[in-house]
Design a protein around this motif. Structure first.
Motif, mmCIF file in Angstrom:
data_model
loop_
_atom_site.group_PDB
_atom_site.id
_atom_site.type_symbol
_atom_site.label_atom_id
_atom_site.label_comp_id
_atom_site.label_asym_id
_atom_site.label_seq_id
_atom_site.Cartn_x
_atom_site.Cartn_y
_atom_site.Cartn_z
ATOM 1 N N ALA A 89 0.819 -1.215 0.000
ATOM 2 C CA ALA A 89 0.000 0.000 0.000
ATOM 3 C C ALA A 89 0.855 1.270 0.000
ATOM 4 C CB ALA A 89 -0.929 -0.001 1.212
ATOM 5 N N GLU A 90 2.169 1.105 -0.014
ATOM 6 C CA GLU A 90 3.111 2.245 0.013
ATOM 7 C C GLU A 90 2.826 3.164 1.200
ATOM 8 O OE1 GLU A 90 4.601 3.492 -4.100
ATOM 9 O OE2 GLU A 90 2.470 3.134 -4.418
ATOM 10 N N LEU A 91 2.785 2.521 2.362
ATOM 11 C CA LEU A 91 2.520 3.250 3.607
ATOM 12 C C LEU A 91 3.681 3.073 4.570
ATOM 13 C CD1 LEU A 91 -1.180 2.149 4.131
ATOM 14 C CD2 LEU A 91 -0.442 4.527 3.975
ATOM 15 N N GLU A 92 3.814 4.016 5.474
ATOM 16 C CA GLU A 92 4.778 3.850 6.557
ATOM 17 C C GLU A 92 4.129 4.241 7.872
ATOM 18 O OE1 GLU A 92 8.142 6.416 6.238
ATOM 19 O OE2 GLU A 92 6.930 8.196 5.822
ATOM 20 N N ARG B 208 -0.549 5.548 13.542
ATOM 21 C CA ARG B 208 -0.723 6.578 12.517
ATOM 22 C C ARG B 208 0.143 6.205 11.323
ATOM 23 N NH1 ARG B 208 -3.012 11.506 13.194
ATOM 24 N NH2 ARG B 208 -4.112 11.747 15.169
ATOM 25 N N LEU B 209 -0.454 6.184 10.164
ATOM 26 C CA LEU B 209 0.261 5.824 8.944
ATOM 27 C C LEU B 209 0.211 6.986 7.970
ATOM 28 C CD1 LEU B 209 -1.182 2.241 8.197
ATOM 29 C CD2 LEU B 209 0.605 2.863 9.789
ATOM 30 N N ASP B 210 1.220 7.056 7.113
ATOM 31 C CA ASP B 210 1.213 8.048 6.048
ATOM 32 C C ASP B 210 1.667 7.388 4.763
ATOM 33 O OD1 ASP B 210 0.572 10.520 5.162
ATOM 34 O OD2 ASP B 210 1.831 11.572 6.618
ATOM 35 N N VAL B 211 1.202 7.903 3.636
ATOM 36 C CA VAL B 211 1.625 7.347 2.348
ATOM 37 C C VAL B 211 3.035 7.841 2.022
ATOM 38 C CG1 VAL B 211 -0.622 6.953 1.305
ATOM 39 C CG2 VAL B 211 0.392 9.228 1.222
ATOM 40 N N LEU B 212 3.762 7.033 1.295
ATOM 41 C CA LEU B 212 5.083 7.437 0.846
ATOM 42 C C LEU B 212 4.922 8.497 -0.243
ATOM 43 C CD1 LEU B 212 6.732 3.894 0.608
ATOM 44 C CD2 LEU B 212 6.939 5.557 2.460
ATOM 45 N N ASP B 213 5.981 9.221 -0.529
ATOM 46 C CA ASP B 213 5.914 10.273 -1.547
ATOM 47 C C ASP B 213 5.387 9.716 -2.861
ATOM 48 O OD1 ASP B 213 6.777 12.133 0.172
ATOM 49 O OD2 ASP B 213 8.897 12.034 -0.434
ATOM 50 N N GLY B 214 4.397 10.380 -3.417
ATOM 51 C CA GLY B 214 3.871 9.992 -4.722
ATOM 52 C C GLY B 214 2.767 8.951 -4.645
ATOM 53 N N ALA B 215 2.543 8.364 -3.489
ATOM 54 C CA ALA B 215 1.496 7.340 -3.365
ATOM 55 C C ALA B 215 0.146 8.000 -3.088
ATOM 56 C CB ALA B 215 1.842 6.366 -2.262
#
Lengths: 213, 184
Positions: free
Chosen positions: A167-170, A182-189
């Motif tokens: 899911a391109e999350l961190e 708390r998760l956030d998408v990687l750059d560009g996702a």
């Protein structure tokens, strides 16, 4: 008797630990008197509970408490530093972290006094408004992470890691006391795509909330 | 007692360290016992106990009193241990109940095991974390089904089912170990 034998059997642990109400207790005790198999199970559970209760557990005790107090003091001190930093940043002055840096800063001001004064006293330009000095977190600044996620209790780290990669999350924060991350998408996702993937991952993800919406 | 602990949590929320120390003294033993029963590692259990109380310090101000203090604290500990299991990537599951063994015989064995703490510890260690948690909260802490369900975040029926399976597994394990010792 209002309950089946199976239902009574499921309640045996709570008869053993004494947490049933009087009515349920009377009903189960009556069933035990008539059913030797149930009575044997009850006896076995009571023996297990007695064995567990008799165990002597050595706890961290006062050492654990001392460690807790030490870390609470550290955290309180860090929080106070943080507030001082943020307060200083809001007022447009440099944050002080210790007596040493305070005196170094005073010395620097003595040398650069007029220059510094003229800089800090001038009106802020549009560009400077809302810009915090690098490395400082302003009080009330937005928490990181677009998604608030709870993982299923049985989900392994490997499964979670695989899902986050897909899911391109961190993970940017957590777990909280409620077990949420708390998760956030990687750059560009794309956050919507990532949210969809999380929601479809039954058995790994228990809850997903987009806190930016 | 419950109201007193509620008051302590409110005080902790206002930054009262002495209230935190009082809460620690009241809950350290049961919470530690709960954690160590699920991890079988006293050092890691001590670290998690520490994390639980650090979390209490951080979030006490947001405690609204909708649950009992005890279930709130055990809920934090419950999730911390799940997280520790994830980090270890440990899978300890013995959910299949063997068909062999007679319950009455196992019950006798279970009774004999009253004196056999070592067997009991061993057999508890063969259970999955979900089963172990339920047994620990029911028999160490004497909690109601509703309290255990609230801590684990599942319906009461699930807790009854977990305890039922855990009981079968424990009795089978105890029966096997004690019979094995008798034959030796």
């Amino acid at each position: 008797m209002t309950r089946s034998r199976d239902e009574i059997e499921l309640d045996l642990p709570f008869l053993v630990n004494g947490t049933l109400d009087a009515e349920a207790r009377a009903e189960i005790e009556a069933a035990l008197a008539e059913d030797p198999h149930l009575a044997a199970e009850h006896e076995a559970l009571a023996a297990i509970r007695s064995g567990m209760q008799a165990e002597d557990t050595k706890t961290p005790g006062e050492f654990g408490l001392a460690r807790l107090m030490r870390d609470v003091d550290r955290q309180t001190a860090r929080a106070a530093d943080h507030r001082a930093d943020a307060g200083g940043a809001r007022r447009g002055v440099a944050p002080f972290r210790s007596r040493t840096t305070l005196w170094q800063a005073v010395a620097a001001v003595a040398v650069l006094g007029i220059v510094a004064q003229s800089y800090f006293l001038r009106p802020a330009t549009n560009l400077e408004v809302n810009v915090a000095p690098a490395g400082y977190v302003l009080a009330g600044s937005e928490e990181r992470g677009a998604l608030l996620v709870g993982f299923a209790a049985g989900a392994t780290e490997a499964a979670i890691r695989g899902l986050l990669l897909d899911a391109e999350l961190e993970i940017v924060a957590g777990p909280s006391a409620l077990g949420l991350y708390r998760l956030d998408v990687l750059d560009g996702a794309d956050v919507e795509t990532a949210t969809g993937l999380l929601r479809s991952a039954e058995g790994i993800v228990e809850s997903v909330e987009n806190v930016r919406n | 007692m419950s109201e007193n602990h509620h008051f302590l949590v409110q005080q902790v929320g206002q930054g009262d360290k002495q209230a935190l120390a009082a809460l620690y003294r009241a809950y350290e033993r049961p919470v530690y016992r709960f954690i160590v029963s699920r991890l079988n590692d006293p050092h890691e259990a001590a670290d998690i106990l520490h994390e639980v109380f650090m979390d209490i310090w951080r979030v006490a101000a947001s405690f609204e009193g909708r649950s009992q203090v005890r279930t709130w604290i055990f809920g934090i500990a419950y999730r911390k241990v799940i997280d520790a299991h994830r980090k270890r990537a440990r899978v300890t599951v013995t959910d299949e109940v063997p068909e062999t063994g007679d319950v009455a015989e196992a019950a006798d064995a279970g009774f004999a095991a009253k004196q056999e703490a070592e067997h009991l510890r061993y057999c508890m260690g063969t259970l999955s974390d979900e089963h172990r948690s339920a047994v620990s909260l029911a028999f160490y802490e004497d909690m109601t089904c509703a309290e255990i369900a609230q801590i684990a975040g599942v319906p009461e029926g699930t807790i009854k089912s977990r305890l039922h399976h855990a009981k079968k597994l424990l009795l089978h394990c105890l029966s096997g170990r004690i019979r094995g010792r008798a034959l030796a």
